[in-house]
Design a protein around this motif. Structure first.
Motif, PDB file in Angstrom:
ATOM      1  N   ILE A  89      15.841 -16.363  67.506  1.00 28.93           N
ATOM      2  CA  ILE A  89      14.793 -16.724  66.554  1.00 28.93           C
ATOM      3  C   ILE A  89      15.363 -16.598  65.145  1.00 28.93           C
ATOM      4  O   ILE A  89      16.181 -15.713  64.867  1.00 28.93           O
ATOM      5  N   ARG A  92      13.097 -11.752  71.463  1.00 29.31           N
ATOM      6  CA  ARG A  92      14.110 -12.670  70.944  1.00 29.31           C
ATOM      7  C   ARG A  92      15.094 -11.911  70.058  1.00 29.31           C
ATOM      8  O   ARG A  92      14.754 -10.883  69.473  1.00 29.31           O
ATOM      9  N   ARG A 147       7.320 -10.873  74.743  1.00 27.15           N
ATOM     10  CA  ARG A 147       8.312 -11.914  74.473  1.00 27.15           C
ATOM     11  C   ARG A 147       9.365 -11.338  73.519  1.00 27.15           C
ATOM     12  O   ARG A 147       9.039 -10.896  72.428  1.00 27.15           O
ATOM     13  N   SER A 178      18.420 -21.164  66.469  1.00 25.91           N
ATOM     14  CA  SER A 178      17.881 -20.935  67.805  1.00 25.91           C
ATOM     15  C   SER A 178      18.779 -21.475  68.913  1.00 25.91           C
ATOM     16  O   SER A 178      18.565 -21.178  70.087  1.00 25.91           O
ATOM     17  N   GLU A 188      13.403 -14.821  75.412  1.00 28.60           N
ATOM     18  CA  GLU A 188      13.219 -16.222  75.066  1.00 28.60           C
ATOM     19  C   GLU A 188      14.271 -16.735  74.086  1.00 28.60           C
ATOM     20  O   GLU A 188      14.030 -17.679  73.341  1.00 28.60           O
ATOM     21  N   VAL A 211       6.640 -14.447  68.808  1.00 25.35           N
ATOM     22  CA  VAL A 211       7.521 -13.463  69.433  1.00 25.35           C
ATOM     23  C   VAL A 211       6.872 -12.087  69.300  1.00 25.35           C
ATOM     24  O   VAL A 211       6.178 -11.815  68.319  1.00 25.35           O
ATOM     25  N   ALA A 236      22.588 -12.089  74.484  1.00 25.71           N
ATOM     26  CA  ALA A 236      21.659 -13.076  75.041  1.00 25.71           C
ATOM     27  C   ALA A 236      21.960 -13.355  76.509  1.00 25.71           C
ATOM     28  O   ALA A 236      21.050 -13.436  77.344  1.00 25.71           O
TER      29      ALA A 236
END
Length: 369
Positions: free
Chosen positions: A217, A180, A178, A186, A214, A227, A199
């Motif tokens: 963060i 981030r 995962r 967020s 995801e 994460v 992103a």
């Protein structure tokens, strides 16, 4: 399986030869198949090595007449690299005399020497410094960049994410880590334009890689275990790292002071000692020692300058694991799956503007959010 030997900068770190050779001995005790090239003052290394007769067949010494100091500038270190223990250890990787190098010396010098000698993998603009952080989850957190690059654009951040995920698959045994991006919130509209662009691009390549992107963060969530890979620029990453290390020391010191405050507290300490010992072990930086410069055509691992022999051994174990799992080749394969054009030219890949940019005033107003 026989691994390439590991070159050790025997003179780096706060205590140099003593800790580095003892760390080599501990690592070899855990894995007798490991072989080493110890680079440093031959007389000093041989004297210390004599205390560990079991290492004789596993070690070769290569004399280096000079040492790079902890406060030496990278530009100065580069000029002296050929005659220093750090420079010669990295050069051994370049020449194929070793599969990887480990040093506890000057971080900036090690990065400069490694980048010049080994160059970056095709498709990677800049190497990034990645390390493992303790969490409440089942695995340590891979975090990068931790100081190698103070300014990064969206292209750099995407490359860091790809490299960090490959690293996490090896060190934590995860099939799809995962991932981030570290941000001030967020929500998709928060952060800089480069963060939002990165992103957007990671969302697009999600299905092409063995990772699960995801979103964003915040720093206070990094240790929760939610994460596996946290990606940021080196400026923010280094600040976050130092803040986490400071918080860990604060908790340890506060507990120590509390338990010493009264007789009742001292009795409470004796009762709770198994729990406090577990906490101390979990927060001990030696148990997470060994940061790697990801993105180079070769494996270079940075041990903390103040690491104990246990910490040095941990860094060596990580190095051996990365050699065994062919980290460099894995990163190159992931880049090929995504496509160099998309990674190196995110604007032309149609990414810029896919996420609506918030007004400049939004960022300033959200700093405290």
């Amino acid at each position: 399986m026989s691994l390439p030997r590991i070159a050790i900068d025997a003179m780096g770190g706060d205590e140099g030869v003593r800790v580095m050779v003892e760390g080599v001995s501990l690592a070899h005790g855990c894995n007798p198949s490991l072989r080493f090239l110890l680079v440093g003052d031959e007389a000093k290394v041989a004297e210390r090595l004599a205390l560990y007769p079991g290492l004789a067949e596993a070690v070769e010494i290569r004399h280096a007449p000079e040492v790079i100091s902890g406060d030496e500038r990278p530009t100065q270190a580069l000029r002296r690299a050929r005659t220093t223990s750090m420079g010669m250890a990295v050069d051994a990787v370049k020449r194929g005399d070793a599969g990887a190098a480990v040093s506890a010396g000057n971080t900036g010098a090690l990065m400069a020497i490694s980048k010049l000698a080994l160059r970056t993998i095709s498709g990677i603009d800049r190497p990034a410094l990645a390390a493992l952080m303790p969490t409440l989850g089942n695995h340590d957190l891979v975090m990068l960049d931790l100081g190698a690059n103070t300014n990064c654009d969206s292209r750099n951040l995407v490359q860091f994410a790809i490299m960090g995920a490959a690293y996490a698959r090896i060190v934590n045994g995860l099939a799809s880590p995962r991932v981030r991006l570290l941000n001030i919130g967020s929500e998709e509209t928060k952060g800089t334009e480069d963060l939002r662009d990165a992103a957007a691009l990671l969302k697009q390549v999600n299905g092409s890689l063995a990772l699960s992107f995801e979103g964003f963060i915040e720093a206070d969530k990094l240790s929760r275990g939610d994460v596996d890979v946290a990606v940021t620029d080196g400026f923010s990453g280094n600040i976050a790292l130092k803040a986490m290390e400071g918080a860990a020391r604060f908790v340890a010191d506060l507990l120590r002071r509390s338990f010493a405050s009264s007789l009742r507290s001292k009795l409470g300490f004796l009762i709770s000692r198994p729990a406090t010992d577990l906490l101390r072990h979990h927060l001990d930086p030696n148990q997470h020692n060994g940061a790697i410069f990801l993105g180079l055509n070769g494996v270079v691992v940075k041990s903390h300058g103040g690491a104990s022999a246990v910490g040095v051994a941990h860094a060596i174990k990580i190095t051996a694991r990365l050699l065994e799992e062919n980290l460099t080749e894995r990163i190159a394969a992931d880049l090929a799956n995504v496509g160099a054009e998309m990674i190196q030219n995110p604007a032309r890949a149609g990414q810029r503007g896919q996420v609506e940019a918030s007004p400049q005033s939004d960022l300033a107003s959200e700093q405290g959010a």
